[in-house]
Design a protein around this motif. Structure first.
Motif, PDB file in Angstrom:
ATOM      1  N   THR A  12      60.015  23.385   5.764  1.00  0.00           N
ATOM      2  CA  THR A  12      58.943  22.708   6.503  1.00  0.00           C
ATOM      3  C   THR A  12      57.895  22.132   5.556  1.00  0.00           C
ATOM      4  O   THR A  12      57.260  21.136   5.889  1.00  0.00           O
ATOM      5  CB  THR A  12      58.264  23.664   7.502  1.00  0.00           C
ATOM      6  OG1 THR A  12      57.821  24.825   6.813  1.00  0.00           O
ATOM      7  CG2 THR A  12      59.216  24.046   8.619  1.00  0.00           C
ATOM      8  N   HIS A  13      57.697  22.747   4.417  1.00  0.00           N
ATOM      9  CA  HIS A  13      56.794  22.232   3.378  1.00  0.00           C
ATOM     10  C   HIS A  13      55.429  21.822   3.921  1.00  0.00           C
ATOM     11  O   HIS A  13      54.925  20.748   3.612  1.00  0.00           O
ATOM     12  CB  HIS A  13      57.442  21.057   2.640  1.00  0.00           C
ATOM     13  CG  HIS A  13      58.562  21.456   1.742  1.00  0.00           C
ATOM     14  ND1 HIS A  13      58.360  21.989   0.491  1.00  0.00           N
ATOM     15  CD2 HIS A  13      59.907  21.417   1.926  1.00  0.00           C
ATOM     16  CE1 HIS A  13      59.533  22.250  -0.075  1.00  0.00           C
ATOM     17  NE2 HIS A  13      60.489  21.921   0.790  1.00  0.00           N
ATOM     18  N   GLY A  14      54.835  22.655   4.757  1.00  0.00           N
ATOM     19  CA  GLY A  14      53.491  22.380   5.266  1.00  0.00           C
ATOM     20  C   GLY A  14      53.434  21.540   6.523  1.00  0.00           C
ATOM     21  O   GLY A  14      52.351  21.314   7.066  1.00  0.00           O
ATOM     22  N   ASN A  15      54.552  21.081   7.018  1.00  0.00           N
ATOM     23  CA  ASN A  15      54.568  20.262   8.221  1.00  0.00           C
ATOM     24  C   ASN A  15      54.603  21.179   9.456  1.00  0.00           C
ATOM     25  O   ASN A  15      55.635  21.343  10.107  1.00  0.00           O
ATOM     26  CB  ASN A  15      55.762  19.302   8.208  1.00  0.00           C
ATOM     27  CG  ASN A  15      55.655  18.241   9.271  1.00  0.00           C
ATOM     28  OD1 ASN A  15      54.972  18.413  10.280  1.00  0.00           O
ATOM     29  ND2 ASN A  15      56.352  17.131   9.061  1.00  0.00           N
ATOM     30  N   VAL A  16      53.445  21.778   9.738  1.00  0.00           N
ATOM     31  CA  VAL A  16      53.335  22.710  10.858  1.00  0.00           C
ATOM     32  C   VAL A  16      53.577  21.996  12.181  1.00  0.00           C
ATOM     33  O   VAL A  16      54.150  22.557  13.115  1.00  0.00           O
ATOM     34  CB  VAL A  16      51.963  23.423  10.837  1.00  0.00           C
ATOM     35  CG1 VAL A  16      51.790  24.325  12.054  1.00  0.00           C
ATOM     36  CG2 VAL A  16      51.805  24.236   9.553  1.00  0.00           C
ATOM     37  N   SER A  17      53.182  20.744  12.268  1.00  0.00           N
ATOM     38  CA  SER A  17      53.379  19.971  13.493  1.00  0.00           C
ATOM     39  C   SER A  17      54.863  19.864  13.851  1.00  0.00           C
ATOM     40  O   SER A  17      55.248  20.076  15.005  1.00  0.00           O
ATOM     41  CB  SER A  17      52.770  18.573  13.322  1.00  0.00           C
ATOM     42  OG  SER A  17      53.013  17.788  14.458  1.00  0.00           O
ATOM     43  N   LYS A  63      64.569  36.238  10.753  1.00  0.00           N
ATOM     44  CA  LYS A  63      65.217  36.590   9.487  1.00  0.00           C
ATOM     45  C   LYS A  63      64.656  35.607   8.460  1.00  0.00           C
ATOM     46  O   LYS A  63      64.834  34.392   8.606  1.00  0.00           O
ATOM     47  CB  LYS A  63      66.737  36.451   9.570  1.00  0.00           C
ATOM     48  CG  LYS A  63      67.374  37.196  10.741  1.00  0.00           C
ATOM     49  CD  LYS A  63      67.122  38.671  10.699  1.00  0.00           C
ATOM     50  CE  LYS A  63      67.855  39.380  11.831  1.00  0.00           C
ATOM     51  NZ  LYS A  63      67.511  40.772  11.933  1.00  0.00           N
ATOM     52  N   LEU A  64      63.967  36.119   7.443  1.00  0.00           N
ATOM     53  CA  LEU A  64      63.211  35.260   6.536  1.00  0.00           C
ATOM     54  C   LEU A  64      63.616  35.471   5.085  1.00  0.00           C
ATOM     55  O   LEU A  64      63.774  36.608   4.631  1.00  0.00           O
ATOM     56  CB  LEU A  64      61.713  35.563   6.653  1.00  0.00           C
ATOM     57  CG  LEU A  64      61.112  35.568   8.060  1.00  0.00           C
ATOM     58  CD1 LEU A  64      59.678  36.085   8.004  1.00  0.00           C
ATOM     59  CD2 LEU A  64      61.164  34.181   8.661  1.00  0.00           C
ATOM     60  N   VAL A  65      63.765  34.369   4.360  1.00  0.00           N
ATOM     61  CA  VAL A  65      63.940  34.415   2.909  1.00  0.00           C
ATOM     62  C   VAL A  65      62.975  33.411   2.281  1.00  0.00           C
ATOM     63  O   VAL A  65      62.606  32.418   2.909  1.00  0.00           O
ATOM     64  CB  VAL A  65      65.387  34.111   2.457  1.00  0.00           C
ATOM     65  CG1 VAL A  65      66.339  35.224   2.862  1.00  0.00           C
ATOM     66  CG2 VAL A  65      65.878  32.775   2.995  1.00  0.00           C
ATOM     67  N   SER A  66      62.585  33.700   1.056  1.00  0.00           N
ATOM     68  CA  SER A  66      61.658  32.795   0.376  1.00  0.00           C
ATOM     69  C   SER A  66      62.422  31.713  -0.369  1.00  0.00           C
ATOM     70  O   SER A  66      63.568  31.905  -0.790  1.00  0.00           O
ATOM     71  CB  SER A  66      60.748  33.568  -0.589  1.00  0.00           C
ATOM     72  OG  SER A  66      61.513  34.153  -1.620  1.00  0.00           O
ATOM     73  N   GLY A  67      61.743  30.587  -0.512  1.00  0.00           N
ATOM     74  CA  GLY A  67      62.294  29.469  -1.263  1.00  0.00           C
ATOM     75  C   GLY A  67      61.563  29.283  -2.571  1.00  0.00           C
ATOM     76  O   GLY A  67      60.624  30.016  -2.888  1.00  0.00           O
ATOM     77  N   ASN A  68      61.963  28.288  -3.319  1.00  0.00           N
ATOM     78  CA  ASN A  68      61.355  28.047  -4.628  1.00  0.00           C
ATOM     79  C   ASN A  68      59.930  27.507  -4.531  1.00  0.00           C
ATOM     80  O   ASN A  68      59.229  27.448  -5.542  1.00  0.00           O
ATOM     81  CB  ASN A  68      62.228  27.115  -5.466  1.00  0.00           C
ATOM     82  CG  ASN A  68      62.498  25.783  -4.792  1.00  0.00           C
ATOM     83  OD1 ASN A  68      62.948  25.744  -3.657  1.00  0.00           O
ATOM     84  ND2 ASN A  68      62.251  24.699  -5.488  1.00  0.00           N
ATOM     85  N   ASN A  69      59.451  27.160  -3.338  1.00  0.00           N
ATOM     86  CA  ASN A  69      58.072  26.697  -3.161  1.00  0.00           C
ATOM     87  C   ASN A  69      57.230  27.648  -2.315  1.00  0.00           C
ATOM     88  O   ASN A  69      56.143  27.279  -1.886  1.00  0.00           O
ATOM     89  CB  ASN A  69      58.057  25.298  -2.534  1.00  0.00           C
ATOM     90  CG  ASN A  69      58.528  24.246  -3.508  1.00  0.00           C
ATOM     91  OD1 ASN A  69      57.909  24.011  -4.529  1.00  0.00           O
ATOM     92  ND2 ASN A  69      59.663  23.635  -3.207  1.00  0.00           N
ATOM     93  N   ASP A  70      57.695  28.845  -2.082  1.00  0.00           N
ATOM     94  CA  ASP A  70      56.938  29.838  -1.324  1.00  0.00           C
ATOM     95  C   ASP A  70      56.181  30.752  -2.289  1.00  0.00           C
ATOM     96  O   ASP A  70      56.499  31.922  -2.463  1.00  0.00           O
ATOM     97  CB  ASP A  70      57.875  30.665  -0.419  1.00  0.00           C
ATOM     98  CG  ASP A  70      58.374  29.870   0.762  1.00  0.00           C
ATOM     99  OD1 ASP A  70      57.570  29.136   1.362  1.00  0.00           O
ATOM    100  OD2 ASP A  70      59.569  29.987   1.086  1.00  0.00           O
ATOM    101  N   TYR A  71      55.174  30.173  -2.925  1.00  0.00           N
ATOM    102  CA  TYR A  71      54.419  30.885  -3.952  1.00  0.00           C
ATOM    103  C   TYR A  71      53.575  32.005  -3.352  1.00  0.00           C
ATOM    104  O   TYR A  71      52.938  31.822  -2.327  1.00  0.00           O
ATOM    105  CB  TYR A  71      53.502  29.910  -4.697  1.00  0.00           C
ATOM    106  CG  TYR A  71      54.238  28.714  -5.232  1.00  0.00           C
ATOM    107  CD1 TYR A  71      55.159  28.848  -6.267  1.00  0.00           C
ATOM    108  CD2 TYR A  71      54.045  27.453  -4.680  1.00  0.00           C
ATOM    109  CE1 TYR A  71      55.859  27.749  -6.747  1.00  0.00           C
ATOM    110  CE2 TYR A  71      54.728  26.353  -5.161  1.00  0.00           C
ATOM    111  CZ  TYR A  71      55.636  26.513  -6.193  1.00  0.00           C
ATOM    112  OH  TYR A  71      56.327  25.426  -6.653  1.00  0.00           O
TER     113      TYR A  71
END
Length: 181
Positions: A12-17, A63-71
């Protein structure tokens, strides 16, 4: 066992909408017949989930996993879970050489005992079977790189252990429609 559905989304990269659009769509399709929704979020936007779920009221077993941009977010990068008679290996995908083929992802899924691997990272939806492992990427909700635009997937697990994978596109006007990949 009733048929069960797994909502799968990523990037989603910040696209909450856009995420709210997906969650409202899913919430409005929860059937009264007992079909169960769970959801897998495959990273790069974990901080978007709380505001989107709070506003939409779409709460389920995530079910959640982190990505390379989930600092700064402490989540596993991959794990395996059982759902509706299947074993799912989930990851963001950045650790599995996704652009060089699927060997590392298939190997990781098989090593974990999974028959289905879910990954994001490429922002491009696909569904294929490689060496007996079903590989599914829902595309990207927030920053698509495919001709379809923003996409996500729903996996329906049937009583006979077959699955149906459907992809959906978020239109510019905020509506959702089935997409063919």
């Amino acid at each position: 066992m009733d048929n069960k559905k797994l909502l799968v989304l990523s990037d989603t990269h910040g696209n909450v909408s856009a995420l709210k659009t997906v969650l409202n769509w899913a919430k409005n399709r929860l059937p009264p017949d007992g079909t169960i929704y769970a959801a897998a979020f495959l990273g790069d936007g974990l901080s978007d989930l709380r505001p989107a779920t709070d506003v939409t009221g779409f709460f389920c077993d995530w079910k959640l996993v982190s990505g390379n941009n989930d600092y700064g977010i402490q989540m596993p990068e991959s794990f395996t879970f059982d759902f509706a008679g299947h074993s799912f290996f989930i990851c963001h995908g950045h650790r599995y050489s996704m652009y060089g083929g699927y060997h590392a992802l298939v190997t990781a899924a098989r090593s974990s005992g999974a028959d289905i691997a879910l990954s994001g990272h490429s922002h491009v939806p696909y569904y294929k079977t490689v060496n007996g492992i079903k590989l599914i990427n829902p595309g990207s909700v927030g920053r698509p790189r495919s001709r379809l635009g923003a996409t996500f997937a729903v996996i329906e697990c049937l009583e006979n252990e077959k699955i149906i994978v459907e992809f959906y596109k978020i239109n510019d006007n905020g509506t959702v429609r089935k997409a063919k990949i």
